[in-house]
Design a protein around this motif. Structure first.
Motif, PDB file in Angstrom:
ATOM      1  N   LYS A   1      17.714  35.930  51.900  1.00  0.00           N
ATOM      2  CA  LYS A   1      18.871  36.629  51.309  1.00  0.00           C
ATOM      3  C   LYS A   1      19.718  37.273  52.417  1.00  0.00           C
ATOM      4  CE  LYS A   1      19.614  40.370  48.193  1.00  0.00           C
ATOM      5  NZ  LYS A   1      18.952  41.495  47.582  1.00  0.00           N
ATOM      6  N   ARG A   2      19.032  37.967  53.317  1.00  0.00           N
ATOM      7  CA  ARG A   2      19.763  38.663  54.380  1.00  0.00           C
ATOM      8  C   ARG A   2      20.374  37.687  55.388  1.00  0.00           C
ATOM      9  NH1 ARG A   2      16.478  44.054  56.081  1.00  0.00           N
ATOM     10  NH2 ARG A   2      17.796  43.874  57.914  1.00  0.00           N
ATOM     11  N   SER A   3      19.669  36.595  55.641  1.00  0.00           N
ATOM     12  CA  SER A   3      20.184  35.602  56.599  1.00  0.00           C
ATOM     13  C   SER A   3      21.425  34.922  56.031  1.00  0.00           C
ATOM     14  CB  SER A   3      19.126  34.545  56.906  1.00  0.00           C
ATOM     15  OG  SER A   3      17.935  35.155  57.313  1.00  0.00           O
ATOM     16  N   LEU A   4      21.355  34.551  54.754  1.00  0.00           N
ATOM     17  CA  LEU A   4      22.511  33.902  54.119  1.00  0.00           C
ATOM     18  C   LEU A   4      23.696  34.863  54.045  1.00  0.00           C
ATOM     19  CD1 LEU A   4      20.763  31.823  51.320  1.00  0.00           C
ATOM     20  CD2 LEU A   4      22.211  30.915  53.133  1.00  0.00           C
ATOM     21  N   GLU A   5      23.389  36.142  53.824  1.00  0.00           N
ATOM     22  CA  GLU A   5      24.432  37.162  53.769  1.00  0.00           C
ATOM     23  C   GLU A   5      25.129  37.283  55.141  1.00  0.00           C
ATOM     24  OE1 GLU A   5      25.742  38.700  51.457  1.00  0.00           O
ATOM     25  OE2 GLU A   5      26.775  40.386  52.373  1.00  0.00           O
TER      26      GLU A   5
ATOM     27  N   THR B   1      17.948  25.052  62.600  1.00  0.00           N
ATOM     28  CA  THR B   1      19.273  25.026  61.954  1.00  0.00           C
ATOM     29  C   THR B   1      19.918  26.411  62.069  1.00  0.00           C
ATOM     30  OG1 THR B   1      18.370  25.696  59.844  1.00  0.00           O
ATOM     31  CG2 THR B   1      18.484  23.332  60.242  1.00  0.00           C
ATOM     32  N   ALA B   2      21.171  26.493  61.663  1.00  0.00           N
ATOM     33  CA  ALA B   2      21.886  27.776  61.722  1.00  0.00           C
ATOM     34  C   ALA B   2      21.133  28.844  60.932  1.00  0.00           C
ATOM     35  CB  ALA B   2      23.289  27.591  61.170  1.00  0.00           C
ATOM     36  N   LEU B   3      20.699  28.480  59.726  1.00  0.00           N
ATOM     37  CA  LEU B   3      19.996  29.444  58.873  1.00  0.00           C
ATOM     38  C   LEU B   3      18.666  29.862  59.515  1.00  0.00           C
ATOM     39  CD1 LEU B   3      19.840  30.965  56.168  1.00  0.00           C
ATOM     40  CD2 LEU B   3      18.746  28.964  55.182  1.00  0.00           C
TER      41      LEU B   3
ATOM     42  N   ARG C   1      29.935  32.646  66.693  1.00  0.00           N
ATOM     43  CA  ARG C   1      29.779  33.420  65.453  1.00  0.00           C
ATOM     44  C   ARG C   1      28.335  33.389  64.978  1.00  0.00           C
ATOM     45  NH1 ARG C   1      33.523  31.257  61.153  1.00  0.00           N
ATOM     46  NH2 ARG C   1      34.091  29.611  62.602  1.00  0.00           N
ATOM     47  N   LEU C   2      27.696  32.228  65.164  1.00  0.00           N
ATOM     48  CA  LEU C   2      26.291  32.111  64.762  1.00  0.00           C
ATOM     49  C   LEU C   2      25.419  33.051  65.608  1.00  0.00           C
ATOM     50  CD1 LEU C   2      24.088  30.747  63.104  1.00  0.00           C
ATOM     51  CD2 LEU C   2      24.087  28.856  64.722  1.00  0.00           C
ATOM     52  N   ALA C   3      25.721  33.096  66.906  1.00  0.00           N
ATOM     53  CA  ALA C   3      24.951  33.994  67.788  1.00  0.00           C
ATOM     54  C   ALA C   3      25.162  35.446  67.367  1.00  0.00           C
ATOM     55  CB  ALA C   3      25.376  33.792  69.237  1.00  0.00           C
ATOM     56  N   LEU C   4      26.399  35.760  66.942  1.00  0.00           N
ATOM     57  CA  LEU C   4      26.671  37.130  66.485  1.00  0.00           C
ATOM     58  C   LEU C   4      25.944  37.404  65.168  1.00  0.00           C
ATOM     59  CD1 LEU C   4      28.146  39.770  67.001  1.00  0.00           C
ATOM     60  CD2 LEU C   4      30.133  38.855  65.846  1.00  0.00           C
ATOM     61  N   ALA C   5      25.911  36.385  64.286  1.00  0.00           N
ATOM     62  CA  ALA C   5      25.189  36.558  63.008  1.00  0.00           C
ATOM     63  C   ALA C   5      23.715  36.849  63.286  1.00  0.00           C
ATOM     64  CB  ALA C   5      25.321  35.296  62.162  1.00  0.00           C
ATOM     65  N   ARG C   6      23.138  36.121  64.246  1.00  0.00           N
ATOM     66  CA  ARG C   6      21.726  36.352  64.600  1.00  0.00           C
ATOM     67  C   ARG C   6      21.551  37.749  65.211  1.00  0.00           C
ATOM     68  NH1 ARG C   6      18.862  32.524  68.963  1.00  0.00           N
ATOM     69  NH2 ARG C   6      20.125  33.813  70.347  1.00  0.00           N
TER      70      ARG C   6
ATOM     71  N   ASP D   1      28.468  30.200  55.972  1.00  0.00           N
ATOM     72  CA  ASP D   1      27.520  29.857  54.900  1.00  0.00           C
ATOM     73  C   ASP D   1      27.562  28.378  54.507  1.00  0.00           C
ATOM     74  OD1 ASP D   1      30.025  30.820  54.189  1.00  0.00           O
ATOM     75  OD2 ASP D   1      29.447  31.302  52.140  1.00  0.00           O
ATOM     76  N   ASN D   2      28.684  27.704  54.804  1.00  0.00           N
ATOM     77  CA  ASN D   2      28.751  26.262  54.495  1.00  0.00           C
ATOM     78  C   ASN D   2      28.092  25.413  55.586  1.00  0.00           C
ATOM     79  OD1 ASN D   2      30.120  26.665  52.102  1.00  0.00           O
ATOM     80  ND2 ASN D   2      32.109  26.662  53.119  1.00  0.00           N
ATOM     81  N   PHE D   3      27.659  26.062  56.653  1.00  0.00           N
ATOM     82  CA  PHE D   3      27.083  25.313  57.776  1.00  0.00           C
ATOM     83  C   PHE D   3      25.623  25.693  58.012  1.00  0.00           C
ATOM     84  CE2 PHE D   3      31.611  26.011  58.355  1.00  0.00           C
ATOM     85  CZ  PHE D   3      32.072  24.712  58.471  1.00  0.00           C
ATOM     86  N   ALA D   4      24.986  26.254  56.984  1.00  0.00           N
ATOM     87  CA  ALA D   4      23.624  26.778  57.132  1.00  0.00           C
ATOM     88  C   ALA D   4      22.620  25.721  57.589  1.00  0.00           C
ATOM     89  CB  ALA D   4      23.164  27.391  55.809  1.00  0.00           C
ATOM     90  N   ASP D   5      22.838  24.466  57.169  1.00  0.00           N
ATOM     91  CA  ASP D   5      21.881  23.410  57.500  1.00  0.00           C
ATOM     92  C   ASP D   5      22.231  22.665  58.781  1.00  0.00           C
ATOM     93  OD1 ASP D   5      20.418  23.997  55.265  1.00  0.00           O
ATOM     94  OD2 ASP D   5      21.556  22.624  53.992  1.00  0.00           O
ATOM     95  N   ARG D   6      23.296  23.076  59.429  1.00  0.00           N
ATOM     96  CA  ARG D   6      23.699  22.370  60.663  1.00  0.00           C
ATOM     97  C   ARG D   6      22.925  22.915  61.854  1.00  0.00           C
ATOM     98  NH1 ARG D   6      29.886  20.930  60.948  1.00  0.00           N
ATOM     99  NH2 ARG D   6      30.113  19.975  58.915  1.00  0.00           N
TER     100      ARG D   6
END
Lengths: 258, 272
Positions: free
Chosen positions: B125-129, B103-105, B154-159, B137-142
């Motif tokens: 905590k840091r991943s959700l941040e 998942t995204a998270l 954006r997810l790739a950038l978050a990672r 944050d609304n797509f964490a389980d997708r």
């Protein structure tokens, strides 16, 4: 021609060495992997729970056919009472580990080779490496450890269901006394047979999952094909090689343990 | 933000060479990147921009030359320096390379979980941040396949930023995007580069946007850096290769105008 033969031989030895290193290094990562337990459980689900239907169905039909064939052959010599021994020894010593392994290769091994091939193709494995994650430890090690657990368990299930299949066709359908069947099973199977069965299951599991992981992991090195074709080629190679290896290893292990 | 006063550049590429069989992709590529800079490597398709980035990230091994990170040479022999580089650097793939079975998270948590000794609570905590900062944050389980292209980026950038890297390598982050999305991705890179203070090396063909966001521009041509300098200098350069690359839309316009003036040229007839 001599040159081509020499080239093929060297290439084969090189691949074998690489495969051995790949497997040993992946197993060696066991002590360094983080959160390994969770990934082993996930791999156990893939190789265990998801393959359960096929193991149960094939195990039941193998037992049914063995019971049917065995009863008619033994009937000619007036030895129907040995049906339990025939079914149980065939299943425990040979058919159980070999057929269960072949079914697992078809179901879990092919899926694993394709999954790793796609992950290689879409740069997911490269991404793990750039993140500093050991890709073999993350993707291969849990699968190998799960195979060491799942294959013996699946084989034990296969044999158990097969024995009930033999009872169904021999006793329920053809009229052999259930007590005669089960006591023959009990007398025939010795602890050494069960040990041989479990050794074979463990070795087949390790070998086939290692081959499937190796083929999928190195899908990008296929010079004859790229992209989706490379994935399908590596999956086919994984399944064919695994089936051959299961039968070859069966012969080697049997000749050592007999 | 830029730390040009520091005597040691964060990254230094010296005479990198890379061949694939007989094809020479990089023959003598050099680049110096200082802390806090946004450095862009431009070049036509097939000039080896992505190969250069892959050599930096350790995905490809250069055939010659050297790469220096924070004053230390990165070699295959020095596993410790390479591991240190990987710890302090992130790579954003052109294809995003998100793990599609996570998942995204889980994708964002992966590098923290596998490469740090942080507790599970701290990792979450840091991943959700990181997801929150990129408005995911609304797509964490997708799963990545359930997200749009922009969200995947954006997810790739978050990672990439969750490990708080000092250097982020962007491989054609706007490839295949329409102009609006392209602008959104570039502004996102600059926004987070300022917010987190990382140094960015971007490989792209998008000249117009690059001149706005970069501190330093390099043009890769025929395996070497044809131009290196400030965006203003790039905009004014009279090097024919730079002009050809920089002014290609204008050149196309001129060619079309020239064709229109030829007697046998006729406008295409639009039929309804």
């Amino acid at each position: 021609m001599v040159r081509a033969l020499g080239h093929s031989t060297i290439s084969l030895i090189h691949s074998l060495g690489e495969f051995a290193l790949f497997t040993l290094q992946s197993l060696g990562e066991t002590w360094r992997c983080r959160k390994l337990g969770r990934r082993v459980l996930r791999a156990l689900f893939e190789q265990g729970v998801r393959c359960l239907p096929v193991i149960l169905i094939v195990g039941a039909f193998t037992g049914l056919v063995l019971g049917l064939q065995g009863y008619h052959v033994l009937n000619r010599f007036g030895s129907e009472s040995l049906l339990g021994a025939l079914v149980s020894l065939s299943l425990v010593r040979e058919l159980g580990p070999v057929l269960a392994a072949l079914m697992l290769v078809g179901q879990a091994g092919s899926a694993l080779a394709a999954e790793l091939g796609i992950q290689r193709n879409s740069e997911q494995i490269a991404a793990l490496e750039t993140m500093g994650v050991n890709s073999r430890g993350y993707l291969v090690t849990p699968r190998l450890l799960a195979a060491l657990l799942a294959y013996p368990m699946q084989t034990a299930l296969f044999v158990s269901v097969g024995l009930w299949g033999g009872w169904l066709s021999g006793s329920l359908m053809l009229g052999l006394e259930a007590g005669v069947y089960w006591s023959s099973v009990e007398r025939a199977v010795e602890p050494a047979d069960v040990r041989e069965c479990m050794i074979k299951a463990g070795v087949f599991g390790l070998l086939t999952i290692a081959v499937c992981c190796y083929c999928g992991f190195n899908a990008h090195r296929n010079r004859a094909a790229t992209g989706a074709r490379a994935v399908s080629a590596s999956t086919t190679r994984a399944v064919v090689l695994s089936c051959i290896l299961v039968l070859a290893a069966d012969y080697v292990i049997t000749s050592f343990l007999m | 933000m830029n730390d040009l006063a520091s005597p040691v550049p964060l990254l230094s590429i010296r005479s990198i060479k890379k061949c694939f069989g007989d094809q020479v992709v990089l023959s003598d590529a050099n680049l110096v990147v200082h802390r806090g800079q946004v450095v862009t490597v431009l070049g036509r398709s097939g000039t080896g921009k992505s190969v250069l980035l892959k050599c930096l990230a350790g995905i490809e091994t250069p055939d010659g030359g050297s790469i220096w990170f924070d004053g230390k040479e990165l070699t295959d022999r020095d596993a410790q320096a390479r591991a240190e580089f990987r710890r302090r650097c992130s790579y954003l793939f052109q294809s995003n390379a998100l793990l599609d079975s996570l998942t995204a998270l889980e994708n964002v948590a992966l590098p923290l979980e596998q490469t740090t000794a942080l507790s599970e609570v701290e990792v979450m905590k840091r991943s959700l941040e990181a997801l929150r900062q990129l408005e995911l944050d609304n797509f964490a389980d997708r799963y990545p396949s359930q997200m749009s292209g922009g969200m995947q980026k954006r997810l790739a950038l978050a990672r990439a930023i969750v490990t708080r890297p000092e250097l982020v390598l962007f491989d054609e982050p706007t490839a295949g995007l329409d102009p609006q999305r392209r602008n959104a991705v570039f502004s996102m890179i600059v926004k987070y580069q300022r917010q987190f203070g990382f140094t960015a090396v971007i490989v792209t063909h998008d000249v117009a946007e690059v001149l706005v966001i970069s501190d330093h521009v390099a043009l890769l041509d025929a395996g070497t850096m044809r131009f290196e300098g400030k965006p203003e200098a790039f905009a004014k350069s009279d090097d024919p290769v730079v002009i050809d690359f920089r002014d290609s839309p204008a050149a196309l316009r001129q060619q079309i105008e020239g064709l229109r003036q030829e007697p046998h040229f006729s406008e295409p007839v639009v039929t309804s």
